[in-house]
Design an enzyme around this catalytic site. Structure first.
Site, PDB file in Angstrom:
ATOM      1  N   GLU A 254       0.822  -1.206   0.000  1.00 21.40           N
ATOM      2  CA  GLU A 254       0.000   0.000   0.000  1.00 21.40           C
ATOM      3  C   GLU A 254       0.858   1.259   0.000  1.00 21.40           C
ATOM      4  O   GLU A 254       0.394   2.347  -0.344  1.00 21.40           O
ATOM      5  CB  GLU A 254      -0.908  -0.020   1.227  1.00 21.40           C
ATOM      6  CG  GLU A 254      -2.077   0.923   1.177  1.00 21.40           C
ATOM      7  CD  GLU A 254      -3.105   0.590   2.256  1.00 21.40           C
ATOM      8  OE1 GLU A 254      -3.713   1.532   2.776  1.00 21.40           O
ATOM      9  OE2 GLU A 254      -3.293  -0.603   2.568  1.00 21.40           O
ATOM     10  N   THR A 309     -10.206   2.572   2.762  1.00 22.00           N
ATOM     11  CA  THR A 309      -9.946   1.280   3.399  1.00 22.00           C
ATOM     12  C   THR A 309      -9.827   0.168   2.359  1.00 22.00           C
ATOM     13  O   THR A 309     -10.380   0.238   1.268  1.00 22.00           O
ATOM     14  CB  THR A 309     -11.046   0.930   4.406  1.00 22.00           C
ATOM     15  OG1 THR A 309     -12.303   0.946   3.731  1.00 22.00           O
ATOM     16  CG2 THR A 309     -11.067   1.917   5.560  1.00 22.00           C
ATOM     17  N   ARG A 310      -9.098  -0.876   2.731  1.00 21.34           N
ATOM     18  CA  ARG A 310      -8.751  -1.930   1.781  1.00 21.34           C
ATOM     19  C   ARG A 310      -9.975  -2.665   1.236  1.00 21.34           C
ATOM     20  O   ARG A 310     -10.008  -3.045   0.067  1.00 21.34           O
ATOM     21  CB  ARG A 310      -7.790  -2.918   2.450  1.00 21.34           C
ATOM     22  CG  ARG A 310      -6.416  -2.320   2.681  1.00 21.34           C
ATOM     23  CD  ARG A 310      -5.513  -3.258   3.445  1.00 21.34           C
ATOM     24  NE  ARG A 310      -4.154  -2.713   3.504  1.00 21.34           N
ATOM     25  CZ  ARG A 310      -3.155  -3.309   4.125  1.00 21.34           C
ATOM     26  NH1 ARG A 310      -3.347  -4.455   4.763  1.00 21.34           N
ATOM     27  NH2 ARG A 310      -1.960  -2.769   4.113  1.00 21.34           N
ATOM     28  N   ASP A 311     -10.959  -2.910   2.079  1.00 22.83           N
ATOM     29  CA  ASP A 311     -12.147  -3.630   1.600  1.00 22.83           C
ATOM     30  C   ASP A 311     -12.833  -2.835   0.494  1.00 22.83           C
ATOM     31  O   ASP A 311     -13.279  -3.403  -0.512  1.00 22.83           O
ATOM     32  CB  ASP A 311     -13.114  -3.905   2.755  1.00 22.83           C
ATOM     33  CG  ASP A 311     -13.621  -2.629   3.413  1.00 22.83           C
ATOM     34  OD1 ASP A 311     -12.802  -1.816   3.854  1.00 22.83           O
ATOM     35  OD2 ASP A 311     -14.852  -2.441   3.490  1.00 22.83           O
TER      36      ASP A 311
END
Length: 604
Positions: A254, A309-311
């Site tokens: 990231e 956010t990753r989701d």
């Protein structure tokens, strides 16, 4: 147990990643004899994969940061099903753990005035990740490992797999396992046991996880009577390599996006601007220019949507692919090369800030990321669920059995923020080691049940005694394919019910697998022994995901796409019933303290 090699210690630590090493250091410092057992070689752990940095509110780059903001960010990212006590302790103690590492020899990147430099990351309001280029996890492991090997009270057993936890009545008493090289059984007797075994990624086909991550700690705790929690929440990291096929799933940090990398579809459009969640809208840049200024440290700018956010980022990538706007090999493009429009020395800047990523793509995909966009797609990366532990002590529901790091549930709730994993293992690895040492001092040496050890040994060699069965690899491959297809990023009840039926059938196949050869240097046998753990964690994920009839964090239901307001009031807890069946319960989340509620209301 004279027929088996037996070792005695005060604290047995299973797993030698960051959490296990930190727990071992703390327990030894408290005067305990510590045995550290790892499945692979010392230092080969997924802590190394955490490249971007360790989250800690040190306010070295932005003075507005504080533990209160970090706590609010963690709770918001976890969709408020976190163990709020763990989130509080983590936010408060992370800065001290980073400074401690520095005192032990970790060499972090520095600000111009000599303080530890911190970078932006998804879900974090301010630059918060202390880092060493894009090799932060490696530096942390190096530092902790160096400290371990110079401690006289820590004994290390490498390339050993633990197959069963042993108990004396209700309490943990040690473990039974074998050395992977010669196949010889070992017994470890301990007054306290710390699980630090990492995740479950090998239950899925496409994963950033390496071969060791077969859910061993989750399954060992479950079979010993401990509770699992939040197993429906599996994090699919939005950026893994997808081409060539030999590198599919390998992590792309990231940190690339934190340094200004942008996500584009095949038309060259930054699609992340299309879908910003309402609760992040006020913090998200409206224009590419504002997002760029944010990554360069402009405190008046808002973060780019690539740092959501990753989701959320993973689902946006899958949307582009499914709607026909993906890259040639089924992903999207991650472009850091574009910053040459902004920086005259962009190529050297990228190589300095992202050296591992530069070499990874150059060596594995023959791509120069300073000139060419990367092809990326989601990869199974982390499980937020794990052993249910006490927030302060990290002890499970089995007395004397502790858990820390990825194998423990609670801190991250429905979705882990990038960078929180490294500070998690430092904060709670230390706490697990401290409280395991206290338990060991206060309790007598346990007795081991010879019958239980003999039964574990018989079960371990059973695959050699079966003839004509299929190979364990075929069962593992079938499980991975099924979990990827039916319990992956986007879920439906009908598909997950099919997965449960499939797990039942695969469990029968696993009972009949055969292993040829002998116990020395036999990877087929190792795979056969891993199957039981993979099946336990796969069933736990599927059952919990069916029960949570909403979309929250890393759990997205296509048939229940909205959040249920009641979903933030409970955790799903699983345990082994007396009949051996997996039992499930909705456990109410304890009320949050008023002072922490005020922080959420102000900053959440």
């Amino acid at each position: 147990m004279p027929e088996f090699e037996t070792h005695d210690c005060d604290v047995l630590v299973i797993g030698a990643g960051g959490a296990g090493l930190r727990a071992a250091i703390e327990a030894e410092a408290a005067g305990c004899r510590v045995t550290l057992v790892c499945k692979s070689l010392l230092g080969k752990a997924h802590t190394v994969m955490a490249e971007g940095g360790a989250a800690a509110a040190m306010a070295n780059v932005d003075e507005r940061d504080s533990w209160r903001v970090h706590f609010a960010d963690t709770m918001r990212g976890g969709q408020y099903v976190n163990n709020w006590r763990m989130a509080e302790l983590h936010a408060q103690e992370a800065p001290a753990r980073i400074r401690e590492l520095e005192a032990w020899g970790a060499v972090f990147d520095r600000t111009d005035d000599g303080r530890i430099l911190q970078r932006n990351f998804g879900g974090h309001r301010y630059p918060r990740l202390a880092h060493v280029g894009d090799r932060t996890g490696l530096e942390i492991i190096r530092t902790l490992q160096d400290r371990v090997v110079h401690r006289k009270g820590i004994e290390v057993h490498m390339e050993c797999t633990v197959l069963r936890l042993l108990k004396d009545g209700d309490r943990a008493a040690g473990a039974f396992g074998y050395d992977r090289e010669r196949g010889r059984f070992r017994v470890w007797r301990a007054r306290a046991v710390v699980l630090a075994t990492g995740g479950i990624g090998k239950a899925f086909k496409i994963t950033s996880n390496s071969w060791e991550y077969t859910g061993d700690g989750h399954a060992l705790a479950y079979e010993a009577g401990a509770e699992l929690m939040d197993m429906e929440f599996v994090q699919f990291h939005p950026t893994g390599m997808i081409w060539p096929p030999s590198v599919r799933g390998i992590l792309v940090t990231e940190g690339v996006r934190g340094e200004g990398g942008v996500l584009t579809n095949r038309d060259g459009r930054r699609f992340m601007f299309d879908d910003v969640p309402e609760n992040y809208r006020a913090q998200t840049a409206d224009t590419p220019e504002e997002g760029w200024r944010y990554t360069q440290g402009d405190k008046s700018a808002r973060r780019p949507p690539e740092l959501l956010t990753r989701d959320h980022v993973a689902r946006c990538i899958m949307r582009e692919v499914k709607e026909g706007r993906g890259s040639p090999h089924g992903g999207v493009f991650l472009d850091i090369a574009w910053i040459k429009e902004k920086l005259p020395n962009a190529s050297e800047h990228i190589k300095k800030k992202l050296p591992s990523m530069y070499h990874q793509f150059k060596q594995l995909a023959d791509i120069d990321i300073t000139t060419t966009p990367m092809e990326v797609g989601p990869t199974t990366h982390y499980v937020m669920g794990g052993v249910r532990v006490d927030g302060d002590s990290q002890m499970s529901t089995v007395p004397g059995l502790f858990a820390a790091g990825e194998v423990a549930a609670g801190l991250h709730g429905a979705n882990r923020l990038g960078g929180n994993s490294l500070s998690d293992l430092l904060v709670f690895g230390r706490r697990a080691g401290e409280h395991a040492a206290c338990f060991a001092r206060e309790n007598a040496v346990p007795s081991l049940d010879a019958g239980a050890v003999d039964a574990a040994a018989r079960d371990a060699v059973a695959p050699f005694e079966r003839a004509g069965g299929e190979a364990a690899y075929a069962v593992q491959h079938a499980l991975q394919e099924m979990m990827q297809d039916l319990v992956g990023i986007v879920r439906r009840e009908e598909e997950m019910t099919r997965a449960l039926d499939g797990i039942t059938a695969l469990r029968e196949r696993a009972r009949l697998v055969s292993v040829v050869g002998n116990r020395e240097y036999n990877p087929g046998w190792h795979t056969a022994l891993d199957l039981a753990n993979l099946l336990v964690v796969s069933e736990a994920v599927a059952r919990a995901a069916i029960e949570r009839k909403e979309s929250r964090g890393g759990h997205f239901r296509d048939d229940y796409p909205a959040k249920d307001p009641q979903g933030a009031t409970f955790n799903i807890v699983l345990r082994r019933g007396g009949d051996g069946a997996m039992q499930l319960e909705r456990r109410p989340i304890p009320p949050m303290r008023d002072d922490l509620k005020a922080i959420i209301q102000e900053l959440g």
